[in-house]
Design an enzyme around this catalytic site. Structure first.
Site, PDB file in Angstrom:
ATOM      1  N   PRO A   2      45.190  37.328  47.023  1.00  0.00           N
ATOM      2  CG  PRO A   2      44.606  35.265  47.225  1.00  0.00           C
ATOM      3  CD  PRO A   2      44.110  36.352  46.907  1.00  0.00           C
ATOM      4  CD  GLU A   3      50.309  41.193  45.714  1.00  0.00           C
ATOM      5  OE1 GLU A   3      51.331  40.999  45.032  1.00  0.00           O
ATOM      6  OE2 GLU A   3      50.019  42.111  46.418  1.00  0.00           O
ATOM      7  CE  LYS A 101      23.660  11.362  44.251  1.00  0.00           C
ATOM      8  NZ  LYS A 101      24.749  11.091  45.022  1.00  0.00           N
ATOM      9  CG  HIS A 140      29.746  35.000  50.514  1.00  0.00           C
ATOM     10  ND1 HIS A 140      28.732  35.325  49.641  1.00  0.00           N
ATOM     11  CD2 HIS A 140      29.710  35.709  51.278  1.00  0.00           C
ATOM     12  CE1 HIS A 140      28.449  36.461  50.163  1.00  0.00           C
ATOM     13  NE2 HIS A 140      28.959  36.793  51.280  1.00  0.00           N
ATOM     14  NE  ARG A 159      35.579  42.900  45.928  1.00  0.00           N
ATOM     15  CZ  ARG A 159      36.359  43.665  45.770  1.00  0.00           C
ATOM     16  NH1 ARG A 159      37.595  43.755  46.414  1.00  0.00           N
ATOM     17  NH2 ARG A 159      36.322  44.480  44.701  1.00  0.00           N
ATOM     18  NE  ARG A 192      55.849  44.564  27.131  1.00  0.00           N
ATOM     19  CZ  ARG A 192      54.656  44.085  26.500  1.00  0.00           C
ATOM     20  NH1 ARG A 192      53.667  44.788  26.404  1.00  0.00           N
ATOM     21  NH2 ARG A 192      54.892  42.755  25.836  1.00  0.00           N
ATOM     22  NE  ARG A 301      44.521  47.059  41.529  1.00  0.00           N
ATOM     23  CZ  ARG A 301      44.987  45.772  41.510  1.00  0.00           C
ATOM     24  NH1 ARG A 301      45.696  45.253  40.396  1.00  0.00           N
ATOM     25  NH2 ARG A 301      45.149  45.069  42.735  1.00  0.00           N
TER      26      ARG A 301
END
Length: 311
Positions: A2-3, A101, A140, A159, A192, A301
């Site tokens: 999720p974003e 506990k 899971h 995952r 950048r 990506r």
DNA sequence: AATGAAACCTGACAGC
DNA sequence: TGCTGTCAGGTTTCAT
């Protein structure tokens, strides 16, 4: 998985369902991977607290916890002094439903601050479920939080890229895309040399933008994902700023994107995947100009763009 | 300092 | 049916 829009949807769903409820006990699975804080600290911080609210910070779900019967946080109480881990035992057997506990001394007043936060990051495949205890425990399942209302809050993550932690006051590394103003936004990319796509995904700059919304906002802004961040003109950045906010807001309005198996806290799918213009559309015609959508890999990506519409 | 690749995990799916 | 390879919405760590 999720974003920002998906996490926002999930956090809102959780808020409407568990706000005001009280955490009675916490079970944590045997695998230590999902835990960013010590298991003992998570248990001690959560148990016997009331959930005052649930909100999203970046891609994180934040549960605001207060001492039961203490609606207001005591601002001065921020120092934590625990020496508790020694007596806490983790029992991973799912079938026995063993619970951690916590020694009674830990629950004593003053043992921890009256305000704390439980931070959940869902990673790629994490889900938070609210259900009755009799509902079968999924494979899971790494954490089960028992609530005073008789329901359970379960963290499921095949995952195991998701993370659980506690903090007195969590602060995201980057700025909120929905709150940021134009000037600070443009300043993030100054100088950048990294591709703009990578910069958008960098959570230390903006927190919450992931692969889908990076691609979608770049398409709407007409900017190729591989462009060096510093090469974007003032106009490019203005369009990116406007379109990023727009795409995130539209996605939130539609409950996020369900690409594979994402569902919100109520098990409902989002619908924004129907609005994707480039993400997951490799080889399909651009909705604007019919040019086939390309897919390239940038910093590991998948990145989708229209070679004609994006410069 | 900054950039990219690899690693961390499991499951789904395509192709053979 | 079952094997192999590829891909996945994220982040951290390691090498360059």
């Amino acid at each position: 998985m999720p974003e920002l829009p998906e996490v926002e949807t999930i956090a809102r769903g959780l808020a409407s369902r568990v706000t005001g409820d009280i955490i009675e006990s916490v079970w944590l699975g045997e695998k230590p991977e999902p835990l960013k804080s010590a298991a003992s600290e998570i248990v001690a911080t959560l148990e016997k607290r009331r959930i005052a609210g649930v909100r999203r910070v970046g891609k994180h779900i934040v549960f605001d916890l207060v001492r039961n019967g203490t609606p207001d946080a005591m601002a001065s109480e921020t120092k934590r002094k625990d020496k508790r881990s020694a007596n806490v035992r983790i029992d991973g057997s799912r079938s026995s439903r063993a619970r951690l506990k916590v020694p009674s001394a830990l629950s004593r007043k003053g043992a921890s601050p009256s305000q704390a936060e439980w931070i959940v990051h869902l990673g790629m495949t994490g889900r938070m479920l609210v259900c009755r205890p009799e509902v079968e425990i999924e494979k899971h399942t790494h954490a089960i939080v028992t609530l005073a209302s008789g329901r359970e809050l379960r963290f499921v993550d095949p995952r195991r890229f998701g993370r659980l932690s506690v903090s007195p006051a969590f602060i995201a590394a980057g700025l909120e895309p929905l709150d940021i103003e134009l000037q600070p936004f443009t300043g993030l990319f100054r100088g950048r040399k990294t591709p703009i796509k990578s910069a958008l995904l960098n959570q230390k700059l903006l927190s919450g933008v992931g692969n889908i919304y990076a691609d979608e906002s770049l398409f709407r802004a007409g900017v190729r994902p591989r462009r060096r961040a510093a090469s974007l003109t003032r106009e490019d950045l203005k369009r990116l700023y406007v379109n990023l906010k727009e795409v995130l807001k539209e996605a939130i309005a539609l409950g996020g994107s369900s690409v594979a198996d994402y569902v919100d806290a109520d098990g409902e799918e989002g619908f924004f995947q129907l609005q994707h213009r480039v993400y997951g559309r490799e080889g399909e015609p651009c909705l604007t100009c019919k040019t086939l959508i390309k897919r390239v890999v940038i910093a590991g990506r998948s990145s989708h763009y229209c070679p004609k519409c994006q410069k």
